[in-house]
Design an enzyme around this catalytic site. Sequence first.
Site, mmCIF file in Angstrom:
data_model
loop_
_atom_site.group_PDB
_atom_site.id
_atom_site.type_symbol
_atom_site.label_atom_id
_atom_site.label_comp_id
_atom_site.label_asym_id
_atom_site.label_seq_id
_atom_site.Cartn_x
_atom_site.Cartn_y
_atom_site.Cartn_z
ATOM 1 N N GLY A 141 3.125 2.394 10.681
ATOM 2 C CA GLY A 141 4.100 3.461 10.471
ATOM 3 C C GLY A 141 4.845 3.864 11.733
ATOM 4 O O GLY A 141 5.499 4.898 11.769
ATOM 5 N N SER B 23 3.946 -2.059 10.242
ATOM 6 C CA SER B 23 5.400 -2.140 10.389
ATOM 7 C C SER B 23 5.963 -3.498 9.998
ATOM 8 O O SER B 23 6.920 -3.979 10.610
ATOM 9 C CB SER B 23 5.815 -1.757 11.817
ATOM 10 O OG SER B 23 5.410 -0.426 12.097
ATOM 11 N N HIS C 16 -9.295 1.270 5.222
ATOM 12 C CA HIS C 16 -8.009 1.448 5.904
ATOM 13 C C HIS C 16 -8.217 2.404 7.080
ATOM 14 O O HIS C 16 -9.007 3.352 6.980
ATOM 15 C CB HIS C 16 -6.970 1.997 4.916
ATOM 16 C CG HIS C 16 -5.586 1.939 5.466
ATOM 17 N ND1 HIS C 16 -5.132 2.858 6.391
ATOM 18 C CD2 HIS C 16 -4.577 1.066 5.271
ATOM 19 C CE1 HIS C 16 -3.891 2.536 6.723
ATOM 20 N NE2 HIS C 16 -3.535 1.461 6.060
ATOM 21 N N ASN D 235 0.873 -1.175 0.000
ATOM 22 C CA ASN D 235 0.000 0.000 0.000
ATOM 23 C C ASN D 235 0.907 1.221 0.000
ATOM 24 O O ASN D 235 1.529 1.532 1.012
ATOM 25 C CB ASN D 235 -0.889 -0.029 1.256
ATOM 26 C CG ASN D 235 -1.707 1.244 1.419
ATOM 27 O OD1 ASN D 235 -1.778 2.064 0.506
ATOM 28 N ND2 ASN D 235 -2.320 1.391 2.591
ATOM 29 N N TRP D 236 0.971 1.884 -1.134
ATOM 30 C CA TRP D 236 1.887 3.031 -1.239
ATOM 31 C C TRP D 236 1.327 4.284 -0.587
ATOM 32 O O TRP D 236 2.032 5.290 -0.468
ATOM 33 C CB TRP D 236 2.216 3.304 -2.716
ATOM 34 C CG TRP D 236 3.250 2.389 -3.280
ATOM 35 C CD1 TRP D 236 3.765 1.259 -2.688
ATOM 36 C CD2 TRP D 236 3.924 2.513 -4.544
ATOM 37 N NE1 TRP D 236 4.706 0.680 -3.506
ATOM 38 C CE2 TRP D 236 4.824 1.426 -4.652
ATOM 39 C CE3 TRP D 236 3.843 3.421 -5.588
ATOM 40 C CZ2 TRP D 236 5.641 1.237 -5.768
ATOM 41 C CZ3 TRP D 236 4.654 3.244 -6.704
ATOM 42 C CH2 TRP D 236 5.550 2.158 -6.799
ATOM 43 N N LYS D 237 0.048 4.253 -0.210
ATOM 44 C CA LYS D 237 -0.578 5.437 0.406
ATOM 45 C C LYS D 237 -0.363 6.661 -0.505
ATOM 46 O O LYS D 237 -0.336 6.510 -1.720
ATOM 47 C CB LYS D 237 -0.048 5.644 1.825
ATOM 48 C CG LYS D 237 -0.145 4.354 2.647
ATOM 49 C CD LYS D 237 0.141 4.513 4.102
ATOM 50 C CE LYS D 237 0.000 3.161 4.805
ATOM 51 N NZ LYS D 237 0.148 3.266 6.253
ATOM 52 N N GLY E 101 3.092 -1.106 4.153
ATOM 53 C CA GLY E 101 3.161 0.306 3.792
ATOM 54 C C GLY E 101 4.584 0.691 3.432
ATOM 55 O O GLY E 101 5.068 0.446 2.324
ATOM 56 N N GLU F 151 -6.573 4.797 8.068
ATOM 57 C CA GLU F 151 -6.340 6.212 7.730
ATOM 58 C C GLU F 151 -7.571 6.810 7.057
ATOM 59 O O GLU F 151 -7.879 7.988 7.239
ATOM 60 C CB GLU F 151 -5.082 6.325 6.837
ATOM 61 C CG GLU F 151 -3.830 6.062 7.677
ATOM 62 C CD GLU F 151 -2.651 5.468 6.923
ATOM 63 O OE1 GLU F 151 -2.651 5.491 5.680
ATOM 64 O OE2 GLU F 151 -1.735 4.957 7.597
ATOM 65 N N GLU G 283 -4.883 -4.643 10.800
ATOM 66 C CA GLU G 283 -3.828 -3.654 10.976
ATOM 67 C C GLU G 283 -4.073 -2.891 12.275
ATOM 68 O O GLU G 283 -4.884 -1.956 12.305
ATOM 69 C CB GLU G 283 -3.829 -2.657 9.807
ATOM 70 C CG GLU G 283 -3.589 -3.297 8.458
ATOM 71 C CD GLU G 283 -3.072 -2.285 7.440
ATOM 72 O OE1 GLU G 283 -2.056 -2.584 6.807
ATOM 73 O OE2 GLU G 283 -3.661 -1.203 7.313
HETATM 74 P P1 13P Z 1 3.442 0.405 7.533
HETATM 75 O O1 13P Z 1 3.905 -0.902 6.931
HETATM 76 O O2 13P Z 1 4.151 1.591 6.980
HETATM 77 O O3 13P Z 1 3.382 0.344 9.017
HETATM 78 O O4 13P Z 1 1.912 0.594 7.026
HETATM 79 C C1 13P Z 1 1.015 -0.445 7.181
HETATM 80 C C2 13P Z 1 -0.228 -0.102 6.463
HETATM 81 O O5 13P Z 1 -0.968 0.773 6.876
HETATM 82 C C3 13P Z 1 -0.519 -0.817 5.215
HETATM 83 O O6 13P Z 1 -1.813 -0.570 4.777
#
Ligand code: 13P
Length: 251
Positions: free
Chosen positions: A171, A210, A95, A9-11, A231, A97, A165
């Site tokens: 993150g 993470s 998600h 997931n590149w966000k 991520g 976020e 998650e």
């Molecule tokens: P990280 O791997 O950066 O913690 O992000 C996880 C995530 O939110 C994937 O959707």
Amino acid sequence: MIRPLIAGNWKMNGVAGMLSVIEEVVNGLSERSDGADCLICPPATLLDRASRAARGSALKTGGQDCHAEPSGAHTGDISAEMIADAGGSYVILGHSERRADHNESSEMVASKAEAAARANLTPIICVGETLDEREAGQTLSVISGQIDNSIPETATDASFVVAYEPVWAIGTGKVATVEQVEEVHNAIRKQLVQRFGGSGSDVRILYGGSMKPGNAAELVSLENVNGGLIGGASLKASDFLSIYDAGISNL
Ligand code: 13P
């Protein structure tokens, strides 16, 4: 045996220069054995170009969200049909976020998952508790409510993916412990089997938060962990491919 899914997931990261990461992953997969599905969900602006770069390879592409409607007066939104048109075959939904930044409820996530099915996309339905909820001992009830309400009534089989998650692990570099991951993934599996019978055992349940080359092998070796939603580490081809290697090492 469930075929693992290693998903990136590149966000909100990536402009044209990042297409080189797609190319490196495509090349890396061509040199590896075919043991897991591999997916990258870039920002919507790169989806068409990323899908073209991945065409004919083992790498799939997908969106990070979609609107519930196929088209219409919804400025700034994109539909499941548009993701499919841009070459995507999956879409991440719910998600944390998006739940936090856009007030998305589980009911909205369910409508979006119906839209994904309508456009022949596989939804990856995300659930996870906040640190406050965990500390208040509410983890399993929060997850159970999110699973109940985010998976649409019309879902009948294993045509969706679930991603657990924990919000506090995203993150932050803080990874859930094996015990914490097992407890939640086993509870999700039980709930899916209760609702969908035998096909509930086929649904892929990913861990996200993470996940890195150094911890992926242990996480994906757990019984009800069928891959990862990654991520930060998906932005670097070598890290993402190492996690893919961890995903296929248990086969
Ligand atoms: P990280 O791997 O950066 O913690 O992000 C996880 C995530 O939110 C994937 O959707």
